[in-house]
Design a protein around this motif. Structure first.
Motif, PDB file in Angstrom:
ATOM      1  N   UNK A 195      56.028  63.232  57.247  1.00  0.00           N
ATOM      2  CA  UNK A 195      55.811  61.913  57.839  1.00  0.00           C
ATOM      3  C   UNK A 195      54.328  61.722  58.088  1.00  0.00           C
ATOM      4  N   UNK A 196      53.797  60.574  57.682  1.00  0.00           N
ATOM      5  CA  UNK A 196      52.395  60.260  57.911  1.00  0.00           C
ATOM      6  C   UNK A 196      52.301  58.971  58.724  1.00  0.00           C
ATOM      7  N   UNK A 197      52.008  59.081  60.045  1.00  0.00           N
ATOM      8  CA  UNK A 197      51.892  57.869  60.864  1.00  0.00           C
ATOM      9  C   UNK A 197      50.743  56.991  60.381  1.00  0.00           C
ATOM     10  N   UNK A 198      50.826  55.684  60.625  1.00  0.00           N
ATOM     11  CA  UNK A 198      49.739  54.786  60.217  1.00  0.00           C
ATOM     12  C   UNK A 198      48.453  55.091  60.978  1.00  0.00           C
ATOM     13  N   UNK A 199      47.313  54.867  60.308  1.00  0.00           N
ATOM     14  CA  UNK A 199      46.012  55.144  60.940  1.00  0.00           C
ATOM     15  C   UNK A 199      45.789  54.207  62.125  1.00  0.00           C
ATOM     16  N   UNK A 200      45.087  54.727  63.123  1.00  0.00           N
ATOM     17  CA  UNK A 200      44.806  53.940  64.331  1.00  0.00           C
ATOM     18  C   UNK A 200      43.750  52.883  64.048  1.00  0.00           C
ATOM     19  N   UNK A 201      44.027  51.649  64.463  1.00  0.00           N
ATOM     20  CA  UNK A 201      43.079  50.548  64.313  1.00  0.00           C
ATOM     21  C   UNK A 201      42.916  49.872  65.677  1.00  0.00           C
ATOM     22  N   UNK A 202      41.759  50.069  66.331  1.00  0.00           N
ATOM     23  CA  UNK A 202      41.578  49.492  67.681  1.00  0.00           C
ATOM     24  C   UNK A 202      41.664  47.977  67.705  1.00  0.00           C
TER      25      UNK A 202
ATOM     26  N   UNK B 138      52.917  62.785  67.921  1.00  0.00           N
ATOM     27  CA  UNK B 138      51.568  63.040  68.456  1.00  0.00           C
ATOM     28  C   UNK B 138      50.688  63.455  67.290  1.00  0.00           C
ATOM     29  N   UNK B 139      49.537  62.783  67.152  1.00  0.00           N
ATOM     30  CA  UNK B 139      48.607  63.101  66.062  1.00  0.00           C
ATOM     31  C   UNK B 139      47.276  63.564  66.630  1.00  0.00           C
TER      32      UNK B 139
END
Length: 543
Positions: free
Chosen positions: A214-221, A197-198
């Motif tokens: 851990x760095x989740x990938x950035x959100x891209x709509x 959860x970010x």
């Protein structure tokens, strides 16, 4: 030529199977992420709705913040939900006036975001640590430090319509862990599925062990519902990134991110791929025609399975992946797809059931709060000692009756009553006997009027009666009857109690609802000035 055809057939089948399995597993992760996102959003909605309804209850809007009933209500609400770590009310200056279990009472919270924003409108604060509170409450999950989510809502005074305080709740963030554990199957965890959860900036909120690592990938709509990403490592992951969309006043901008190693997600396809290559090599050794027929025998059922998978992707549920094909690999793929669809449908049904249960719980809680508010509303209009209507109820009724008079000329009269020398009763016999006198006097008054008449205690030893459709002369006679019955009653042994009563009738020249009440009050004053124990009627010309 046979080798080429066999190789092409093998590559084609592997590509179709890999693509479809990738879509299928991606869809599985998407459904799981959607379930978690909806559960988080619904829980946020329920918590905010509960705090707002509680802040708008008559108990909080009308009673002093130091009243014991408010303390009791806070204790009960905190006890009703495991993850409420702290609940309290701060006054408009930012001092905690009352809190569940008296925790942090007297603390200055004027600089806290939840107090600043909560004075304006309902507010939800993002996950944060609270060192002072963490020292005073016990962690639900001892494996990680205490972190909290803030819920706040303004309390508006019922009469003045001004800010009375801010109701706030600190919810233990370990609540998120319970949501995730209830949403993921044990099999998913064994297959390497991980959930994160970010916050709105893409920083990790859960799990705590992954923060800074851990760095989740950035959100891209614009990105597909599922995609493959390396997460800053050499390993590739099948990934889903979904926003948590709630209907709360504050948009926290949370995202649910799920990943699964590609090698695990597509392990069955890889196994099938190796077997296909071996089979393709064998096909290269036989005749072209046999190779072609055999390739078709492979590709046709897989295309059917792929077509069925696309139908499932489009929403159809009555699709059966069962095949009578004698080739083991096709049966393995068919059984894998059947198992996958069964799991997807089961998760969908579980999600629907969870949503229905949550909605039912929300409706039950809302109904309970409405019932409690109704009961509090009734108590707010009654005098606790005598059981008569109180000043608030009287103000509402006189405004209504005056409006009816102006519209339909329905006259009414007002009696203002006061127990003579009541202070002497308290001084001589004590306040307990004084309360007895008030209660008995109220009983006599209530029994002396009609069921359509309105009787209220304004405060102290002062009562008021509204007599609809009654002239001043008739009201005078009723007042004399009440005065006489009180004087004749033995409320205190060997002690005579008397009433002074002022009478007035509403007239057309009255511009305000309280005009007739003021005349009745003036008449009461004259009755006391003239020796008490009498009824004085104020003529409309005497004002």
């Amino acid at each position: 030529m046979s080798l080429l055809i066999g190789a092409c057939a093998t590559i084609f089948i592997e590509k179709v199977a890999s693509d479809q399995m990738t879509k299928a597993m991606g869809l599985t992760l998407f459904v799981a992420a959607k379930s978690i996102s909806n559960t988080l959003a619904n829980s946020l909605n329920e918590r905010e709705r509960e705090i707002v309804l509680l802040s708008q209850s008559p108990l909080f809007e009308e009673m002093d913040l130091n009243h014991p009933r408010i303390q009791k209500q806070l204790d009960q609400v905190q006890k009703s939900y495991l993850y409420y770590a702290w609940m309290g009310i701060a006054d408009p200056e930012g001092e905690v006036k009352v809190a569940a279990h008296q925790l942090l009472e007297g603390a200055d919270v004027s600089q806290r975001d939840w107090f600043i924003e909560g004075k304006k409108q309902p507010y939800i604060g993002d996950v944060h640590e609270a060192i002072l509170l963490a020292k005073k409450v016990k962690a639900i999950d001892p494996e990680q430090p205490l972190r909290f989510i803030d819920f706040a809502a303004p309390i508006v005074d019922a009469e003045t319509k001004t800010l009375k305080g801010v109701l706030a709740v600190h919810a233990d963030w370990s609540w998120a862990k319970s949501v995730l554990e209830s949403s993921l199957t044990e099999n998913a965890t064994k297959r390497g599925v991980e959930v994160f959860i970010t916050d709105k900036n893409g920083e990790l909120l859960y799990p705590y062990s992954g923060i800074g690592k851990i760095q989740p990938p950035a959100y891209n709509p614009q990105e597909a519902r599922h995609f493959i990403h390396n997460w800053g490592s050499e390993q590739k992951y099948l990934t889903v990134n979904l926003p948590v969309i709630s209907n709360t006043a504050t948009d926290l901008g949370w995202h649910v991110v799920i990943r699964q190693p590609v090698e695990i997600a597509l392990s069955e396809v890889k196994s099938l791929q190796y077997e296909m290559y071996a089979l393709g090599l064998a096909f290269a050794l036989i005749l072209l025609f046999f190779t072609y027929r055999l390739a078709r025998r492979f590709s046709t059922p897989i295309e059917i399975l792929a077509r069925n998978a696309r139908l499932i992707e489009k929403g159809q549920q009555d699709i059966d992946f069962k095949t009578n094909n004698s080739i083991r690999e096709i049966r393995v793929l068919s059984n894998a797809l059947r198992s996958m669809v069964k799991t997807l449908l089961l998760q969908k049904q579980q999600l629907q059931t969870a949503n229905e249960n949550l909605e039912h719980k929300v409706n039950e809680r809302t109904a309970e709060l409405k019932a409690a508010n109704t009961e509090l509303e009734m108590l707010a209009s009654r005098d606790v000692l005598t059981g008569l209507k109180n000043r608030r109820a009287f103000n509402e009724y006189i405004e209504y009756l005056f409006a009816q008079f102006k519209r339909h000329q329905q006259s009414y009269s007002v009696l203002m009553l006061d127990i003579d020398y009541f202070k002497k009763v308290n001084d001589k016999f004590g306040h307990e006997m004084g309360d007895h006198v008030l209660h008995q006097t109220a009983e006599i008054i209530n029994q002396s009027v009609r069921s359509t008449d309105f009787v209220a205690r304004l405060g102290g030893e002062e009562f008021i009666i509204i007599l609809p459709s009654t002239t001043a002369k008739a009201a005078f006679n009723i007042a004399e009857k009440i005065r006489h019955q009180v004087a004749q009653a033995t409320i205190i042994s060997d002690y005579v109690l008397t009433l002074s009563i002022g009478v007035s009738e509403v007239v057309n020249m009255d511009e305000l609802a309280n005009a007739a009440v003021r005349r009745a009050d003036q008449a009461l004053y004259m009755a006391k000035a003239q020796g008490r124990n009498q009824v004085v009627m104020m003529n409309k010309s005497a004002e």
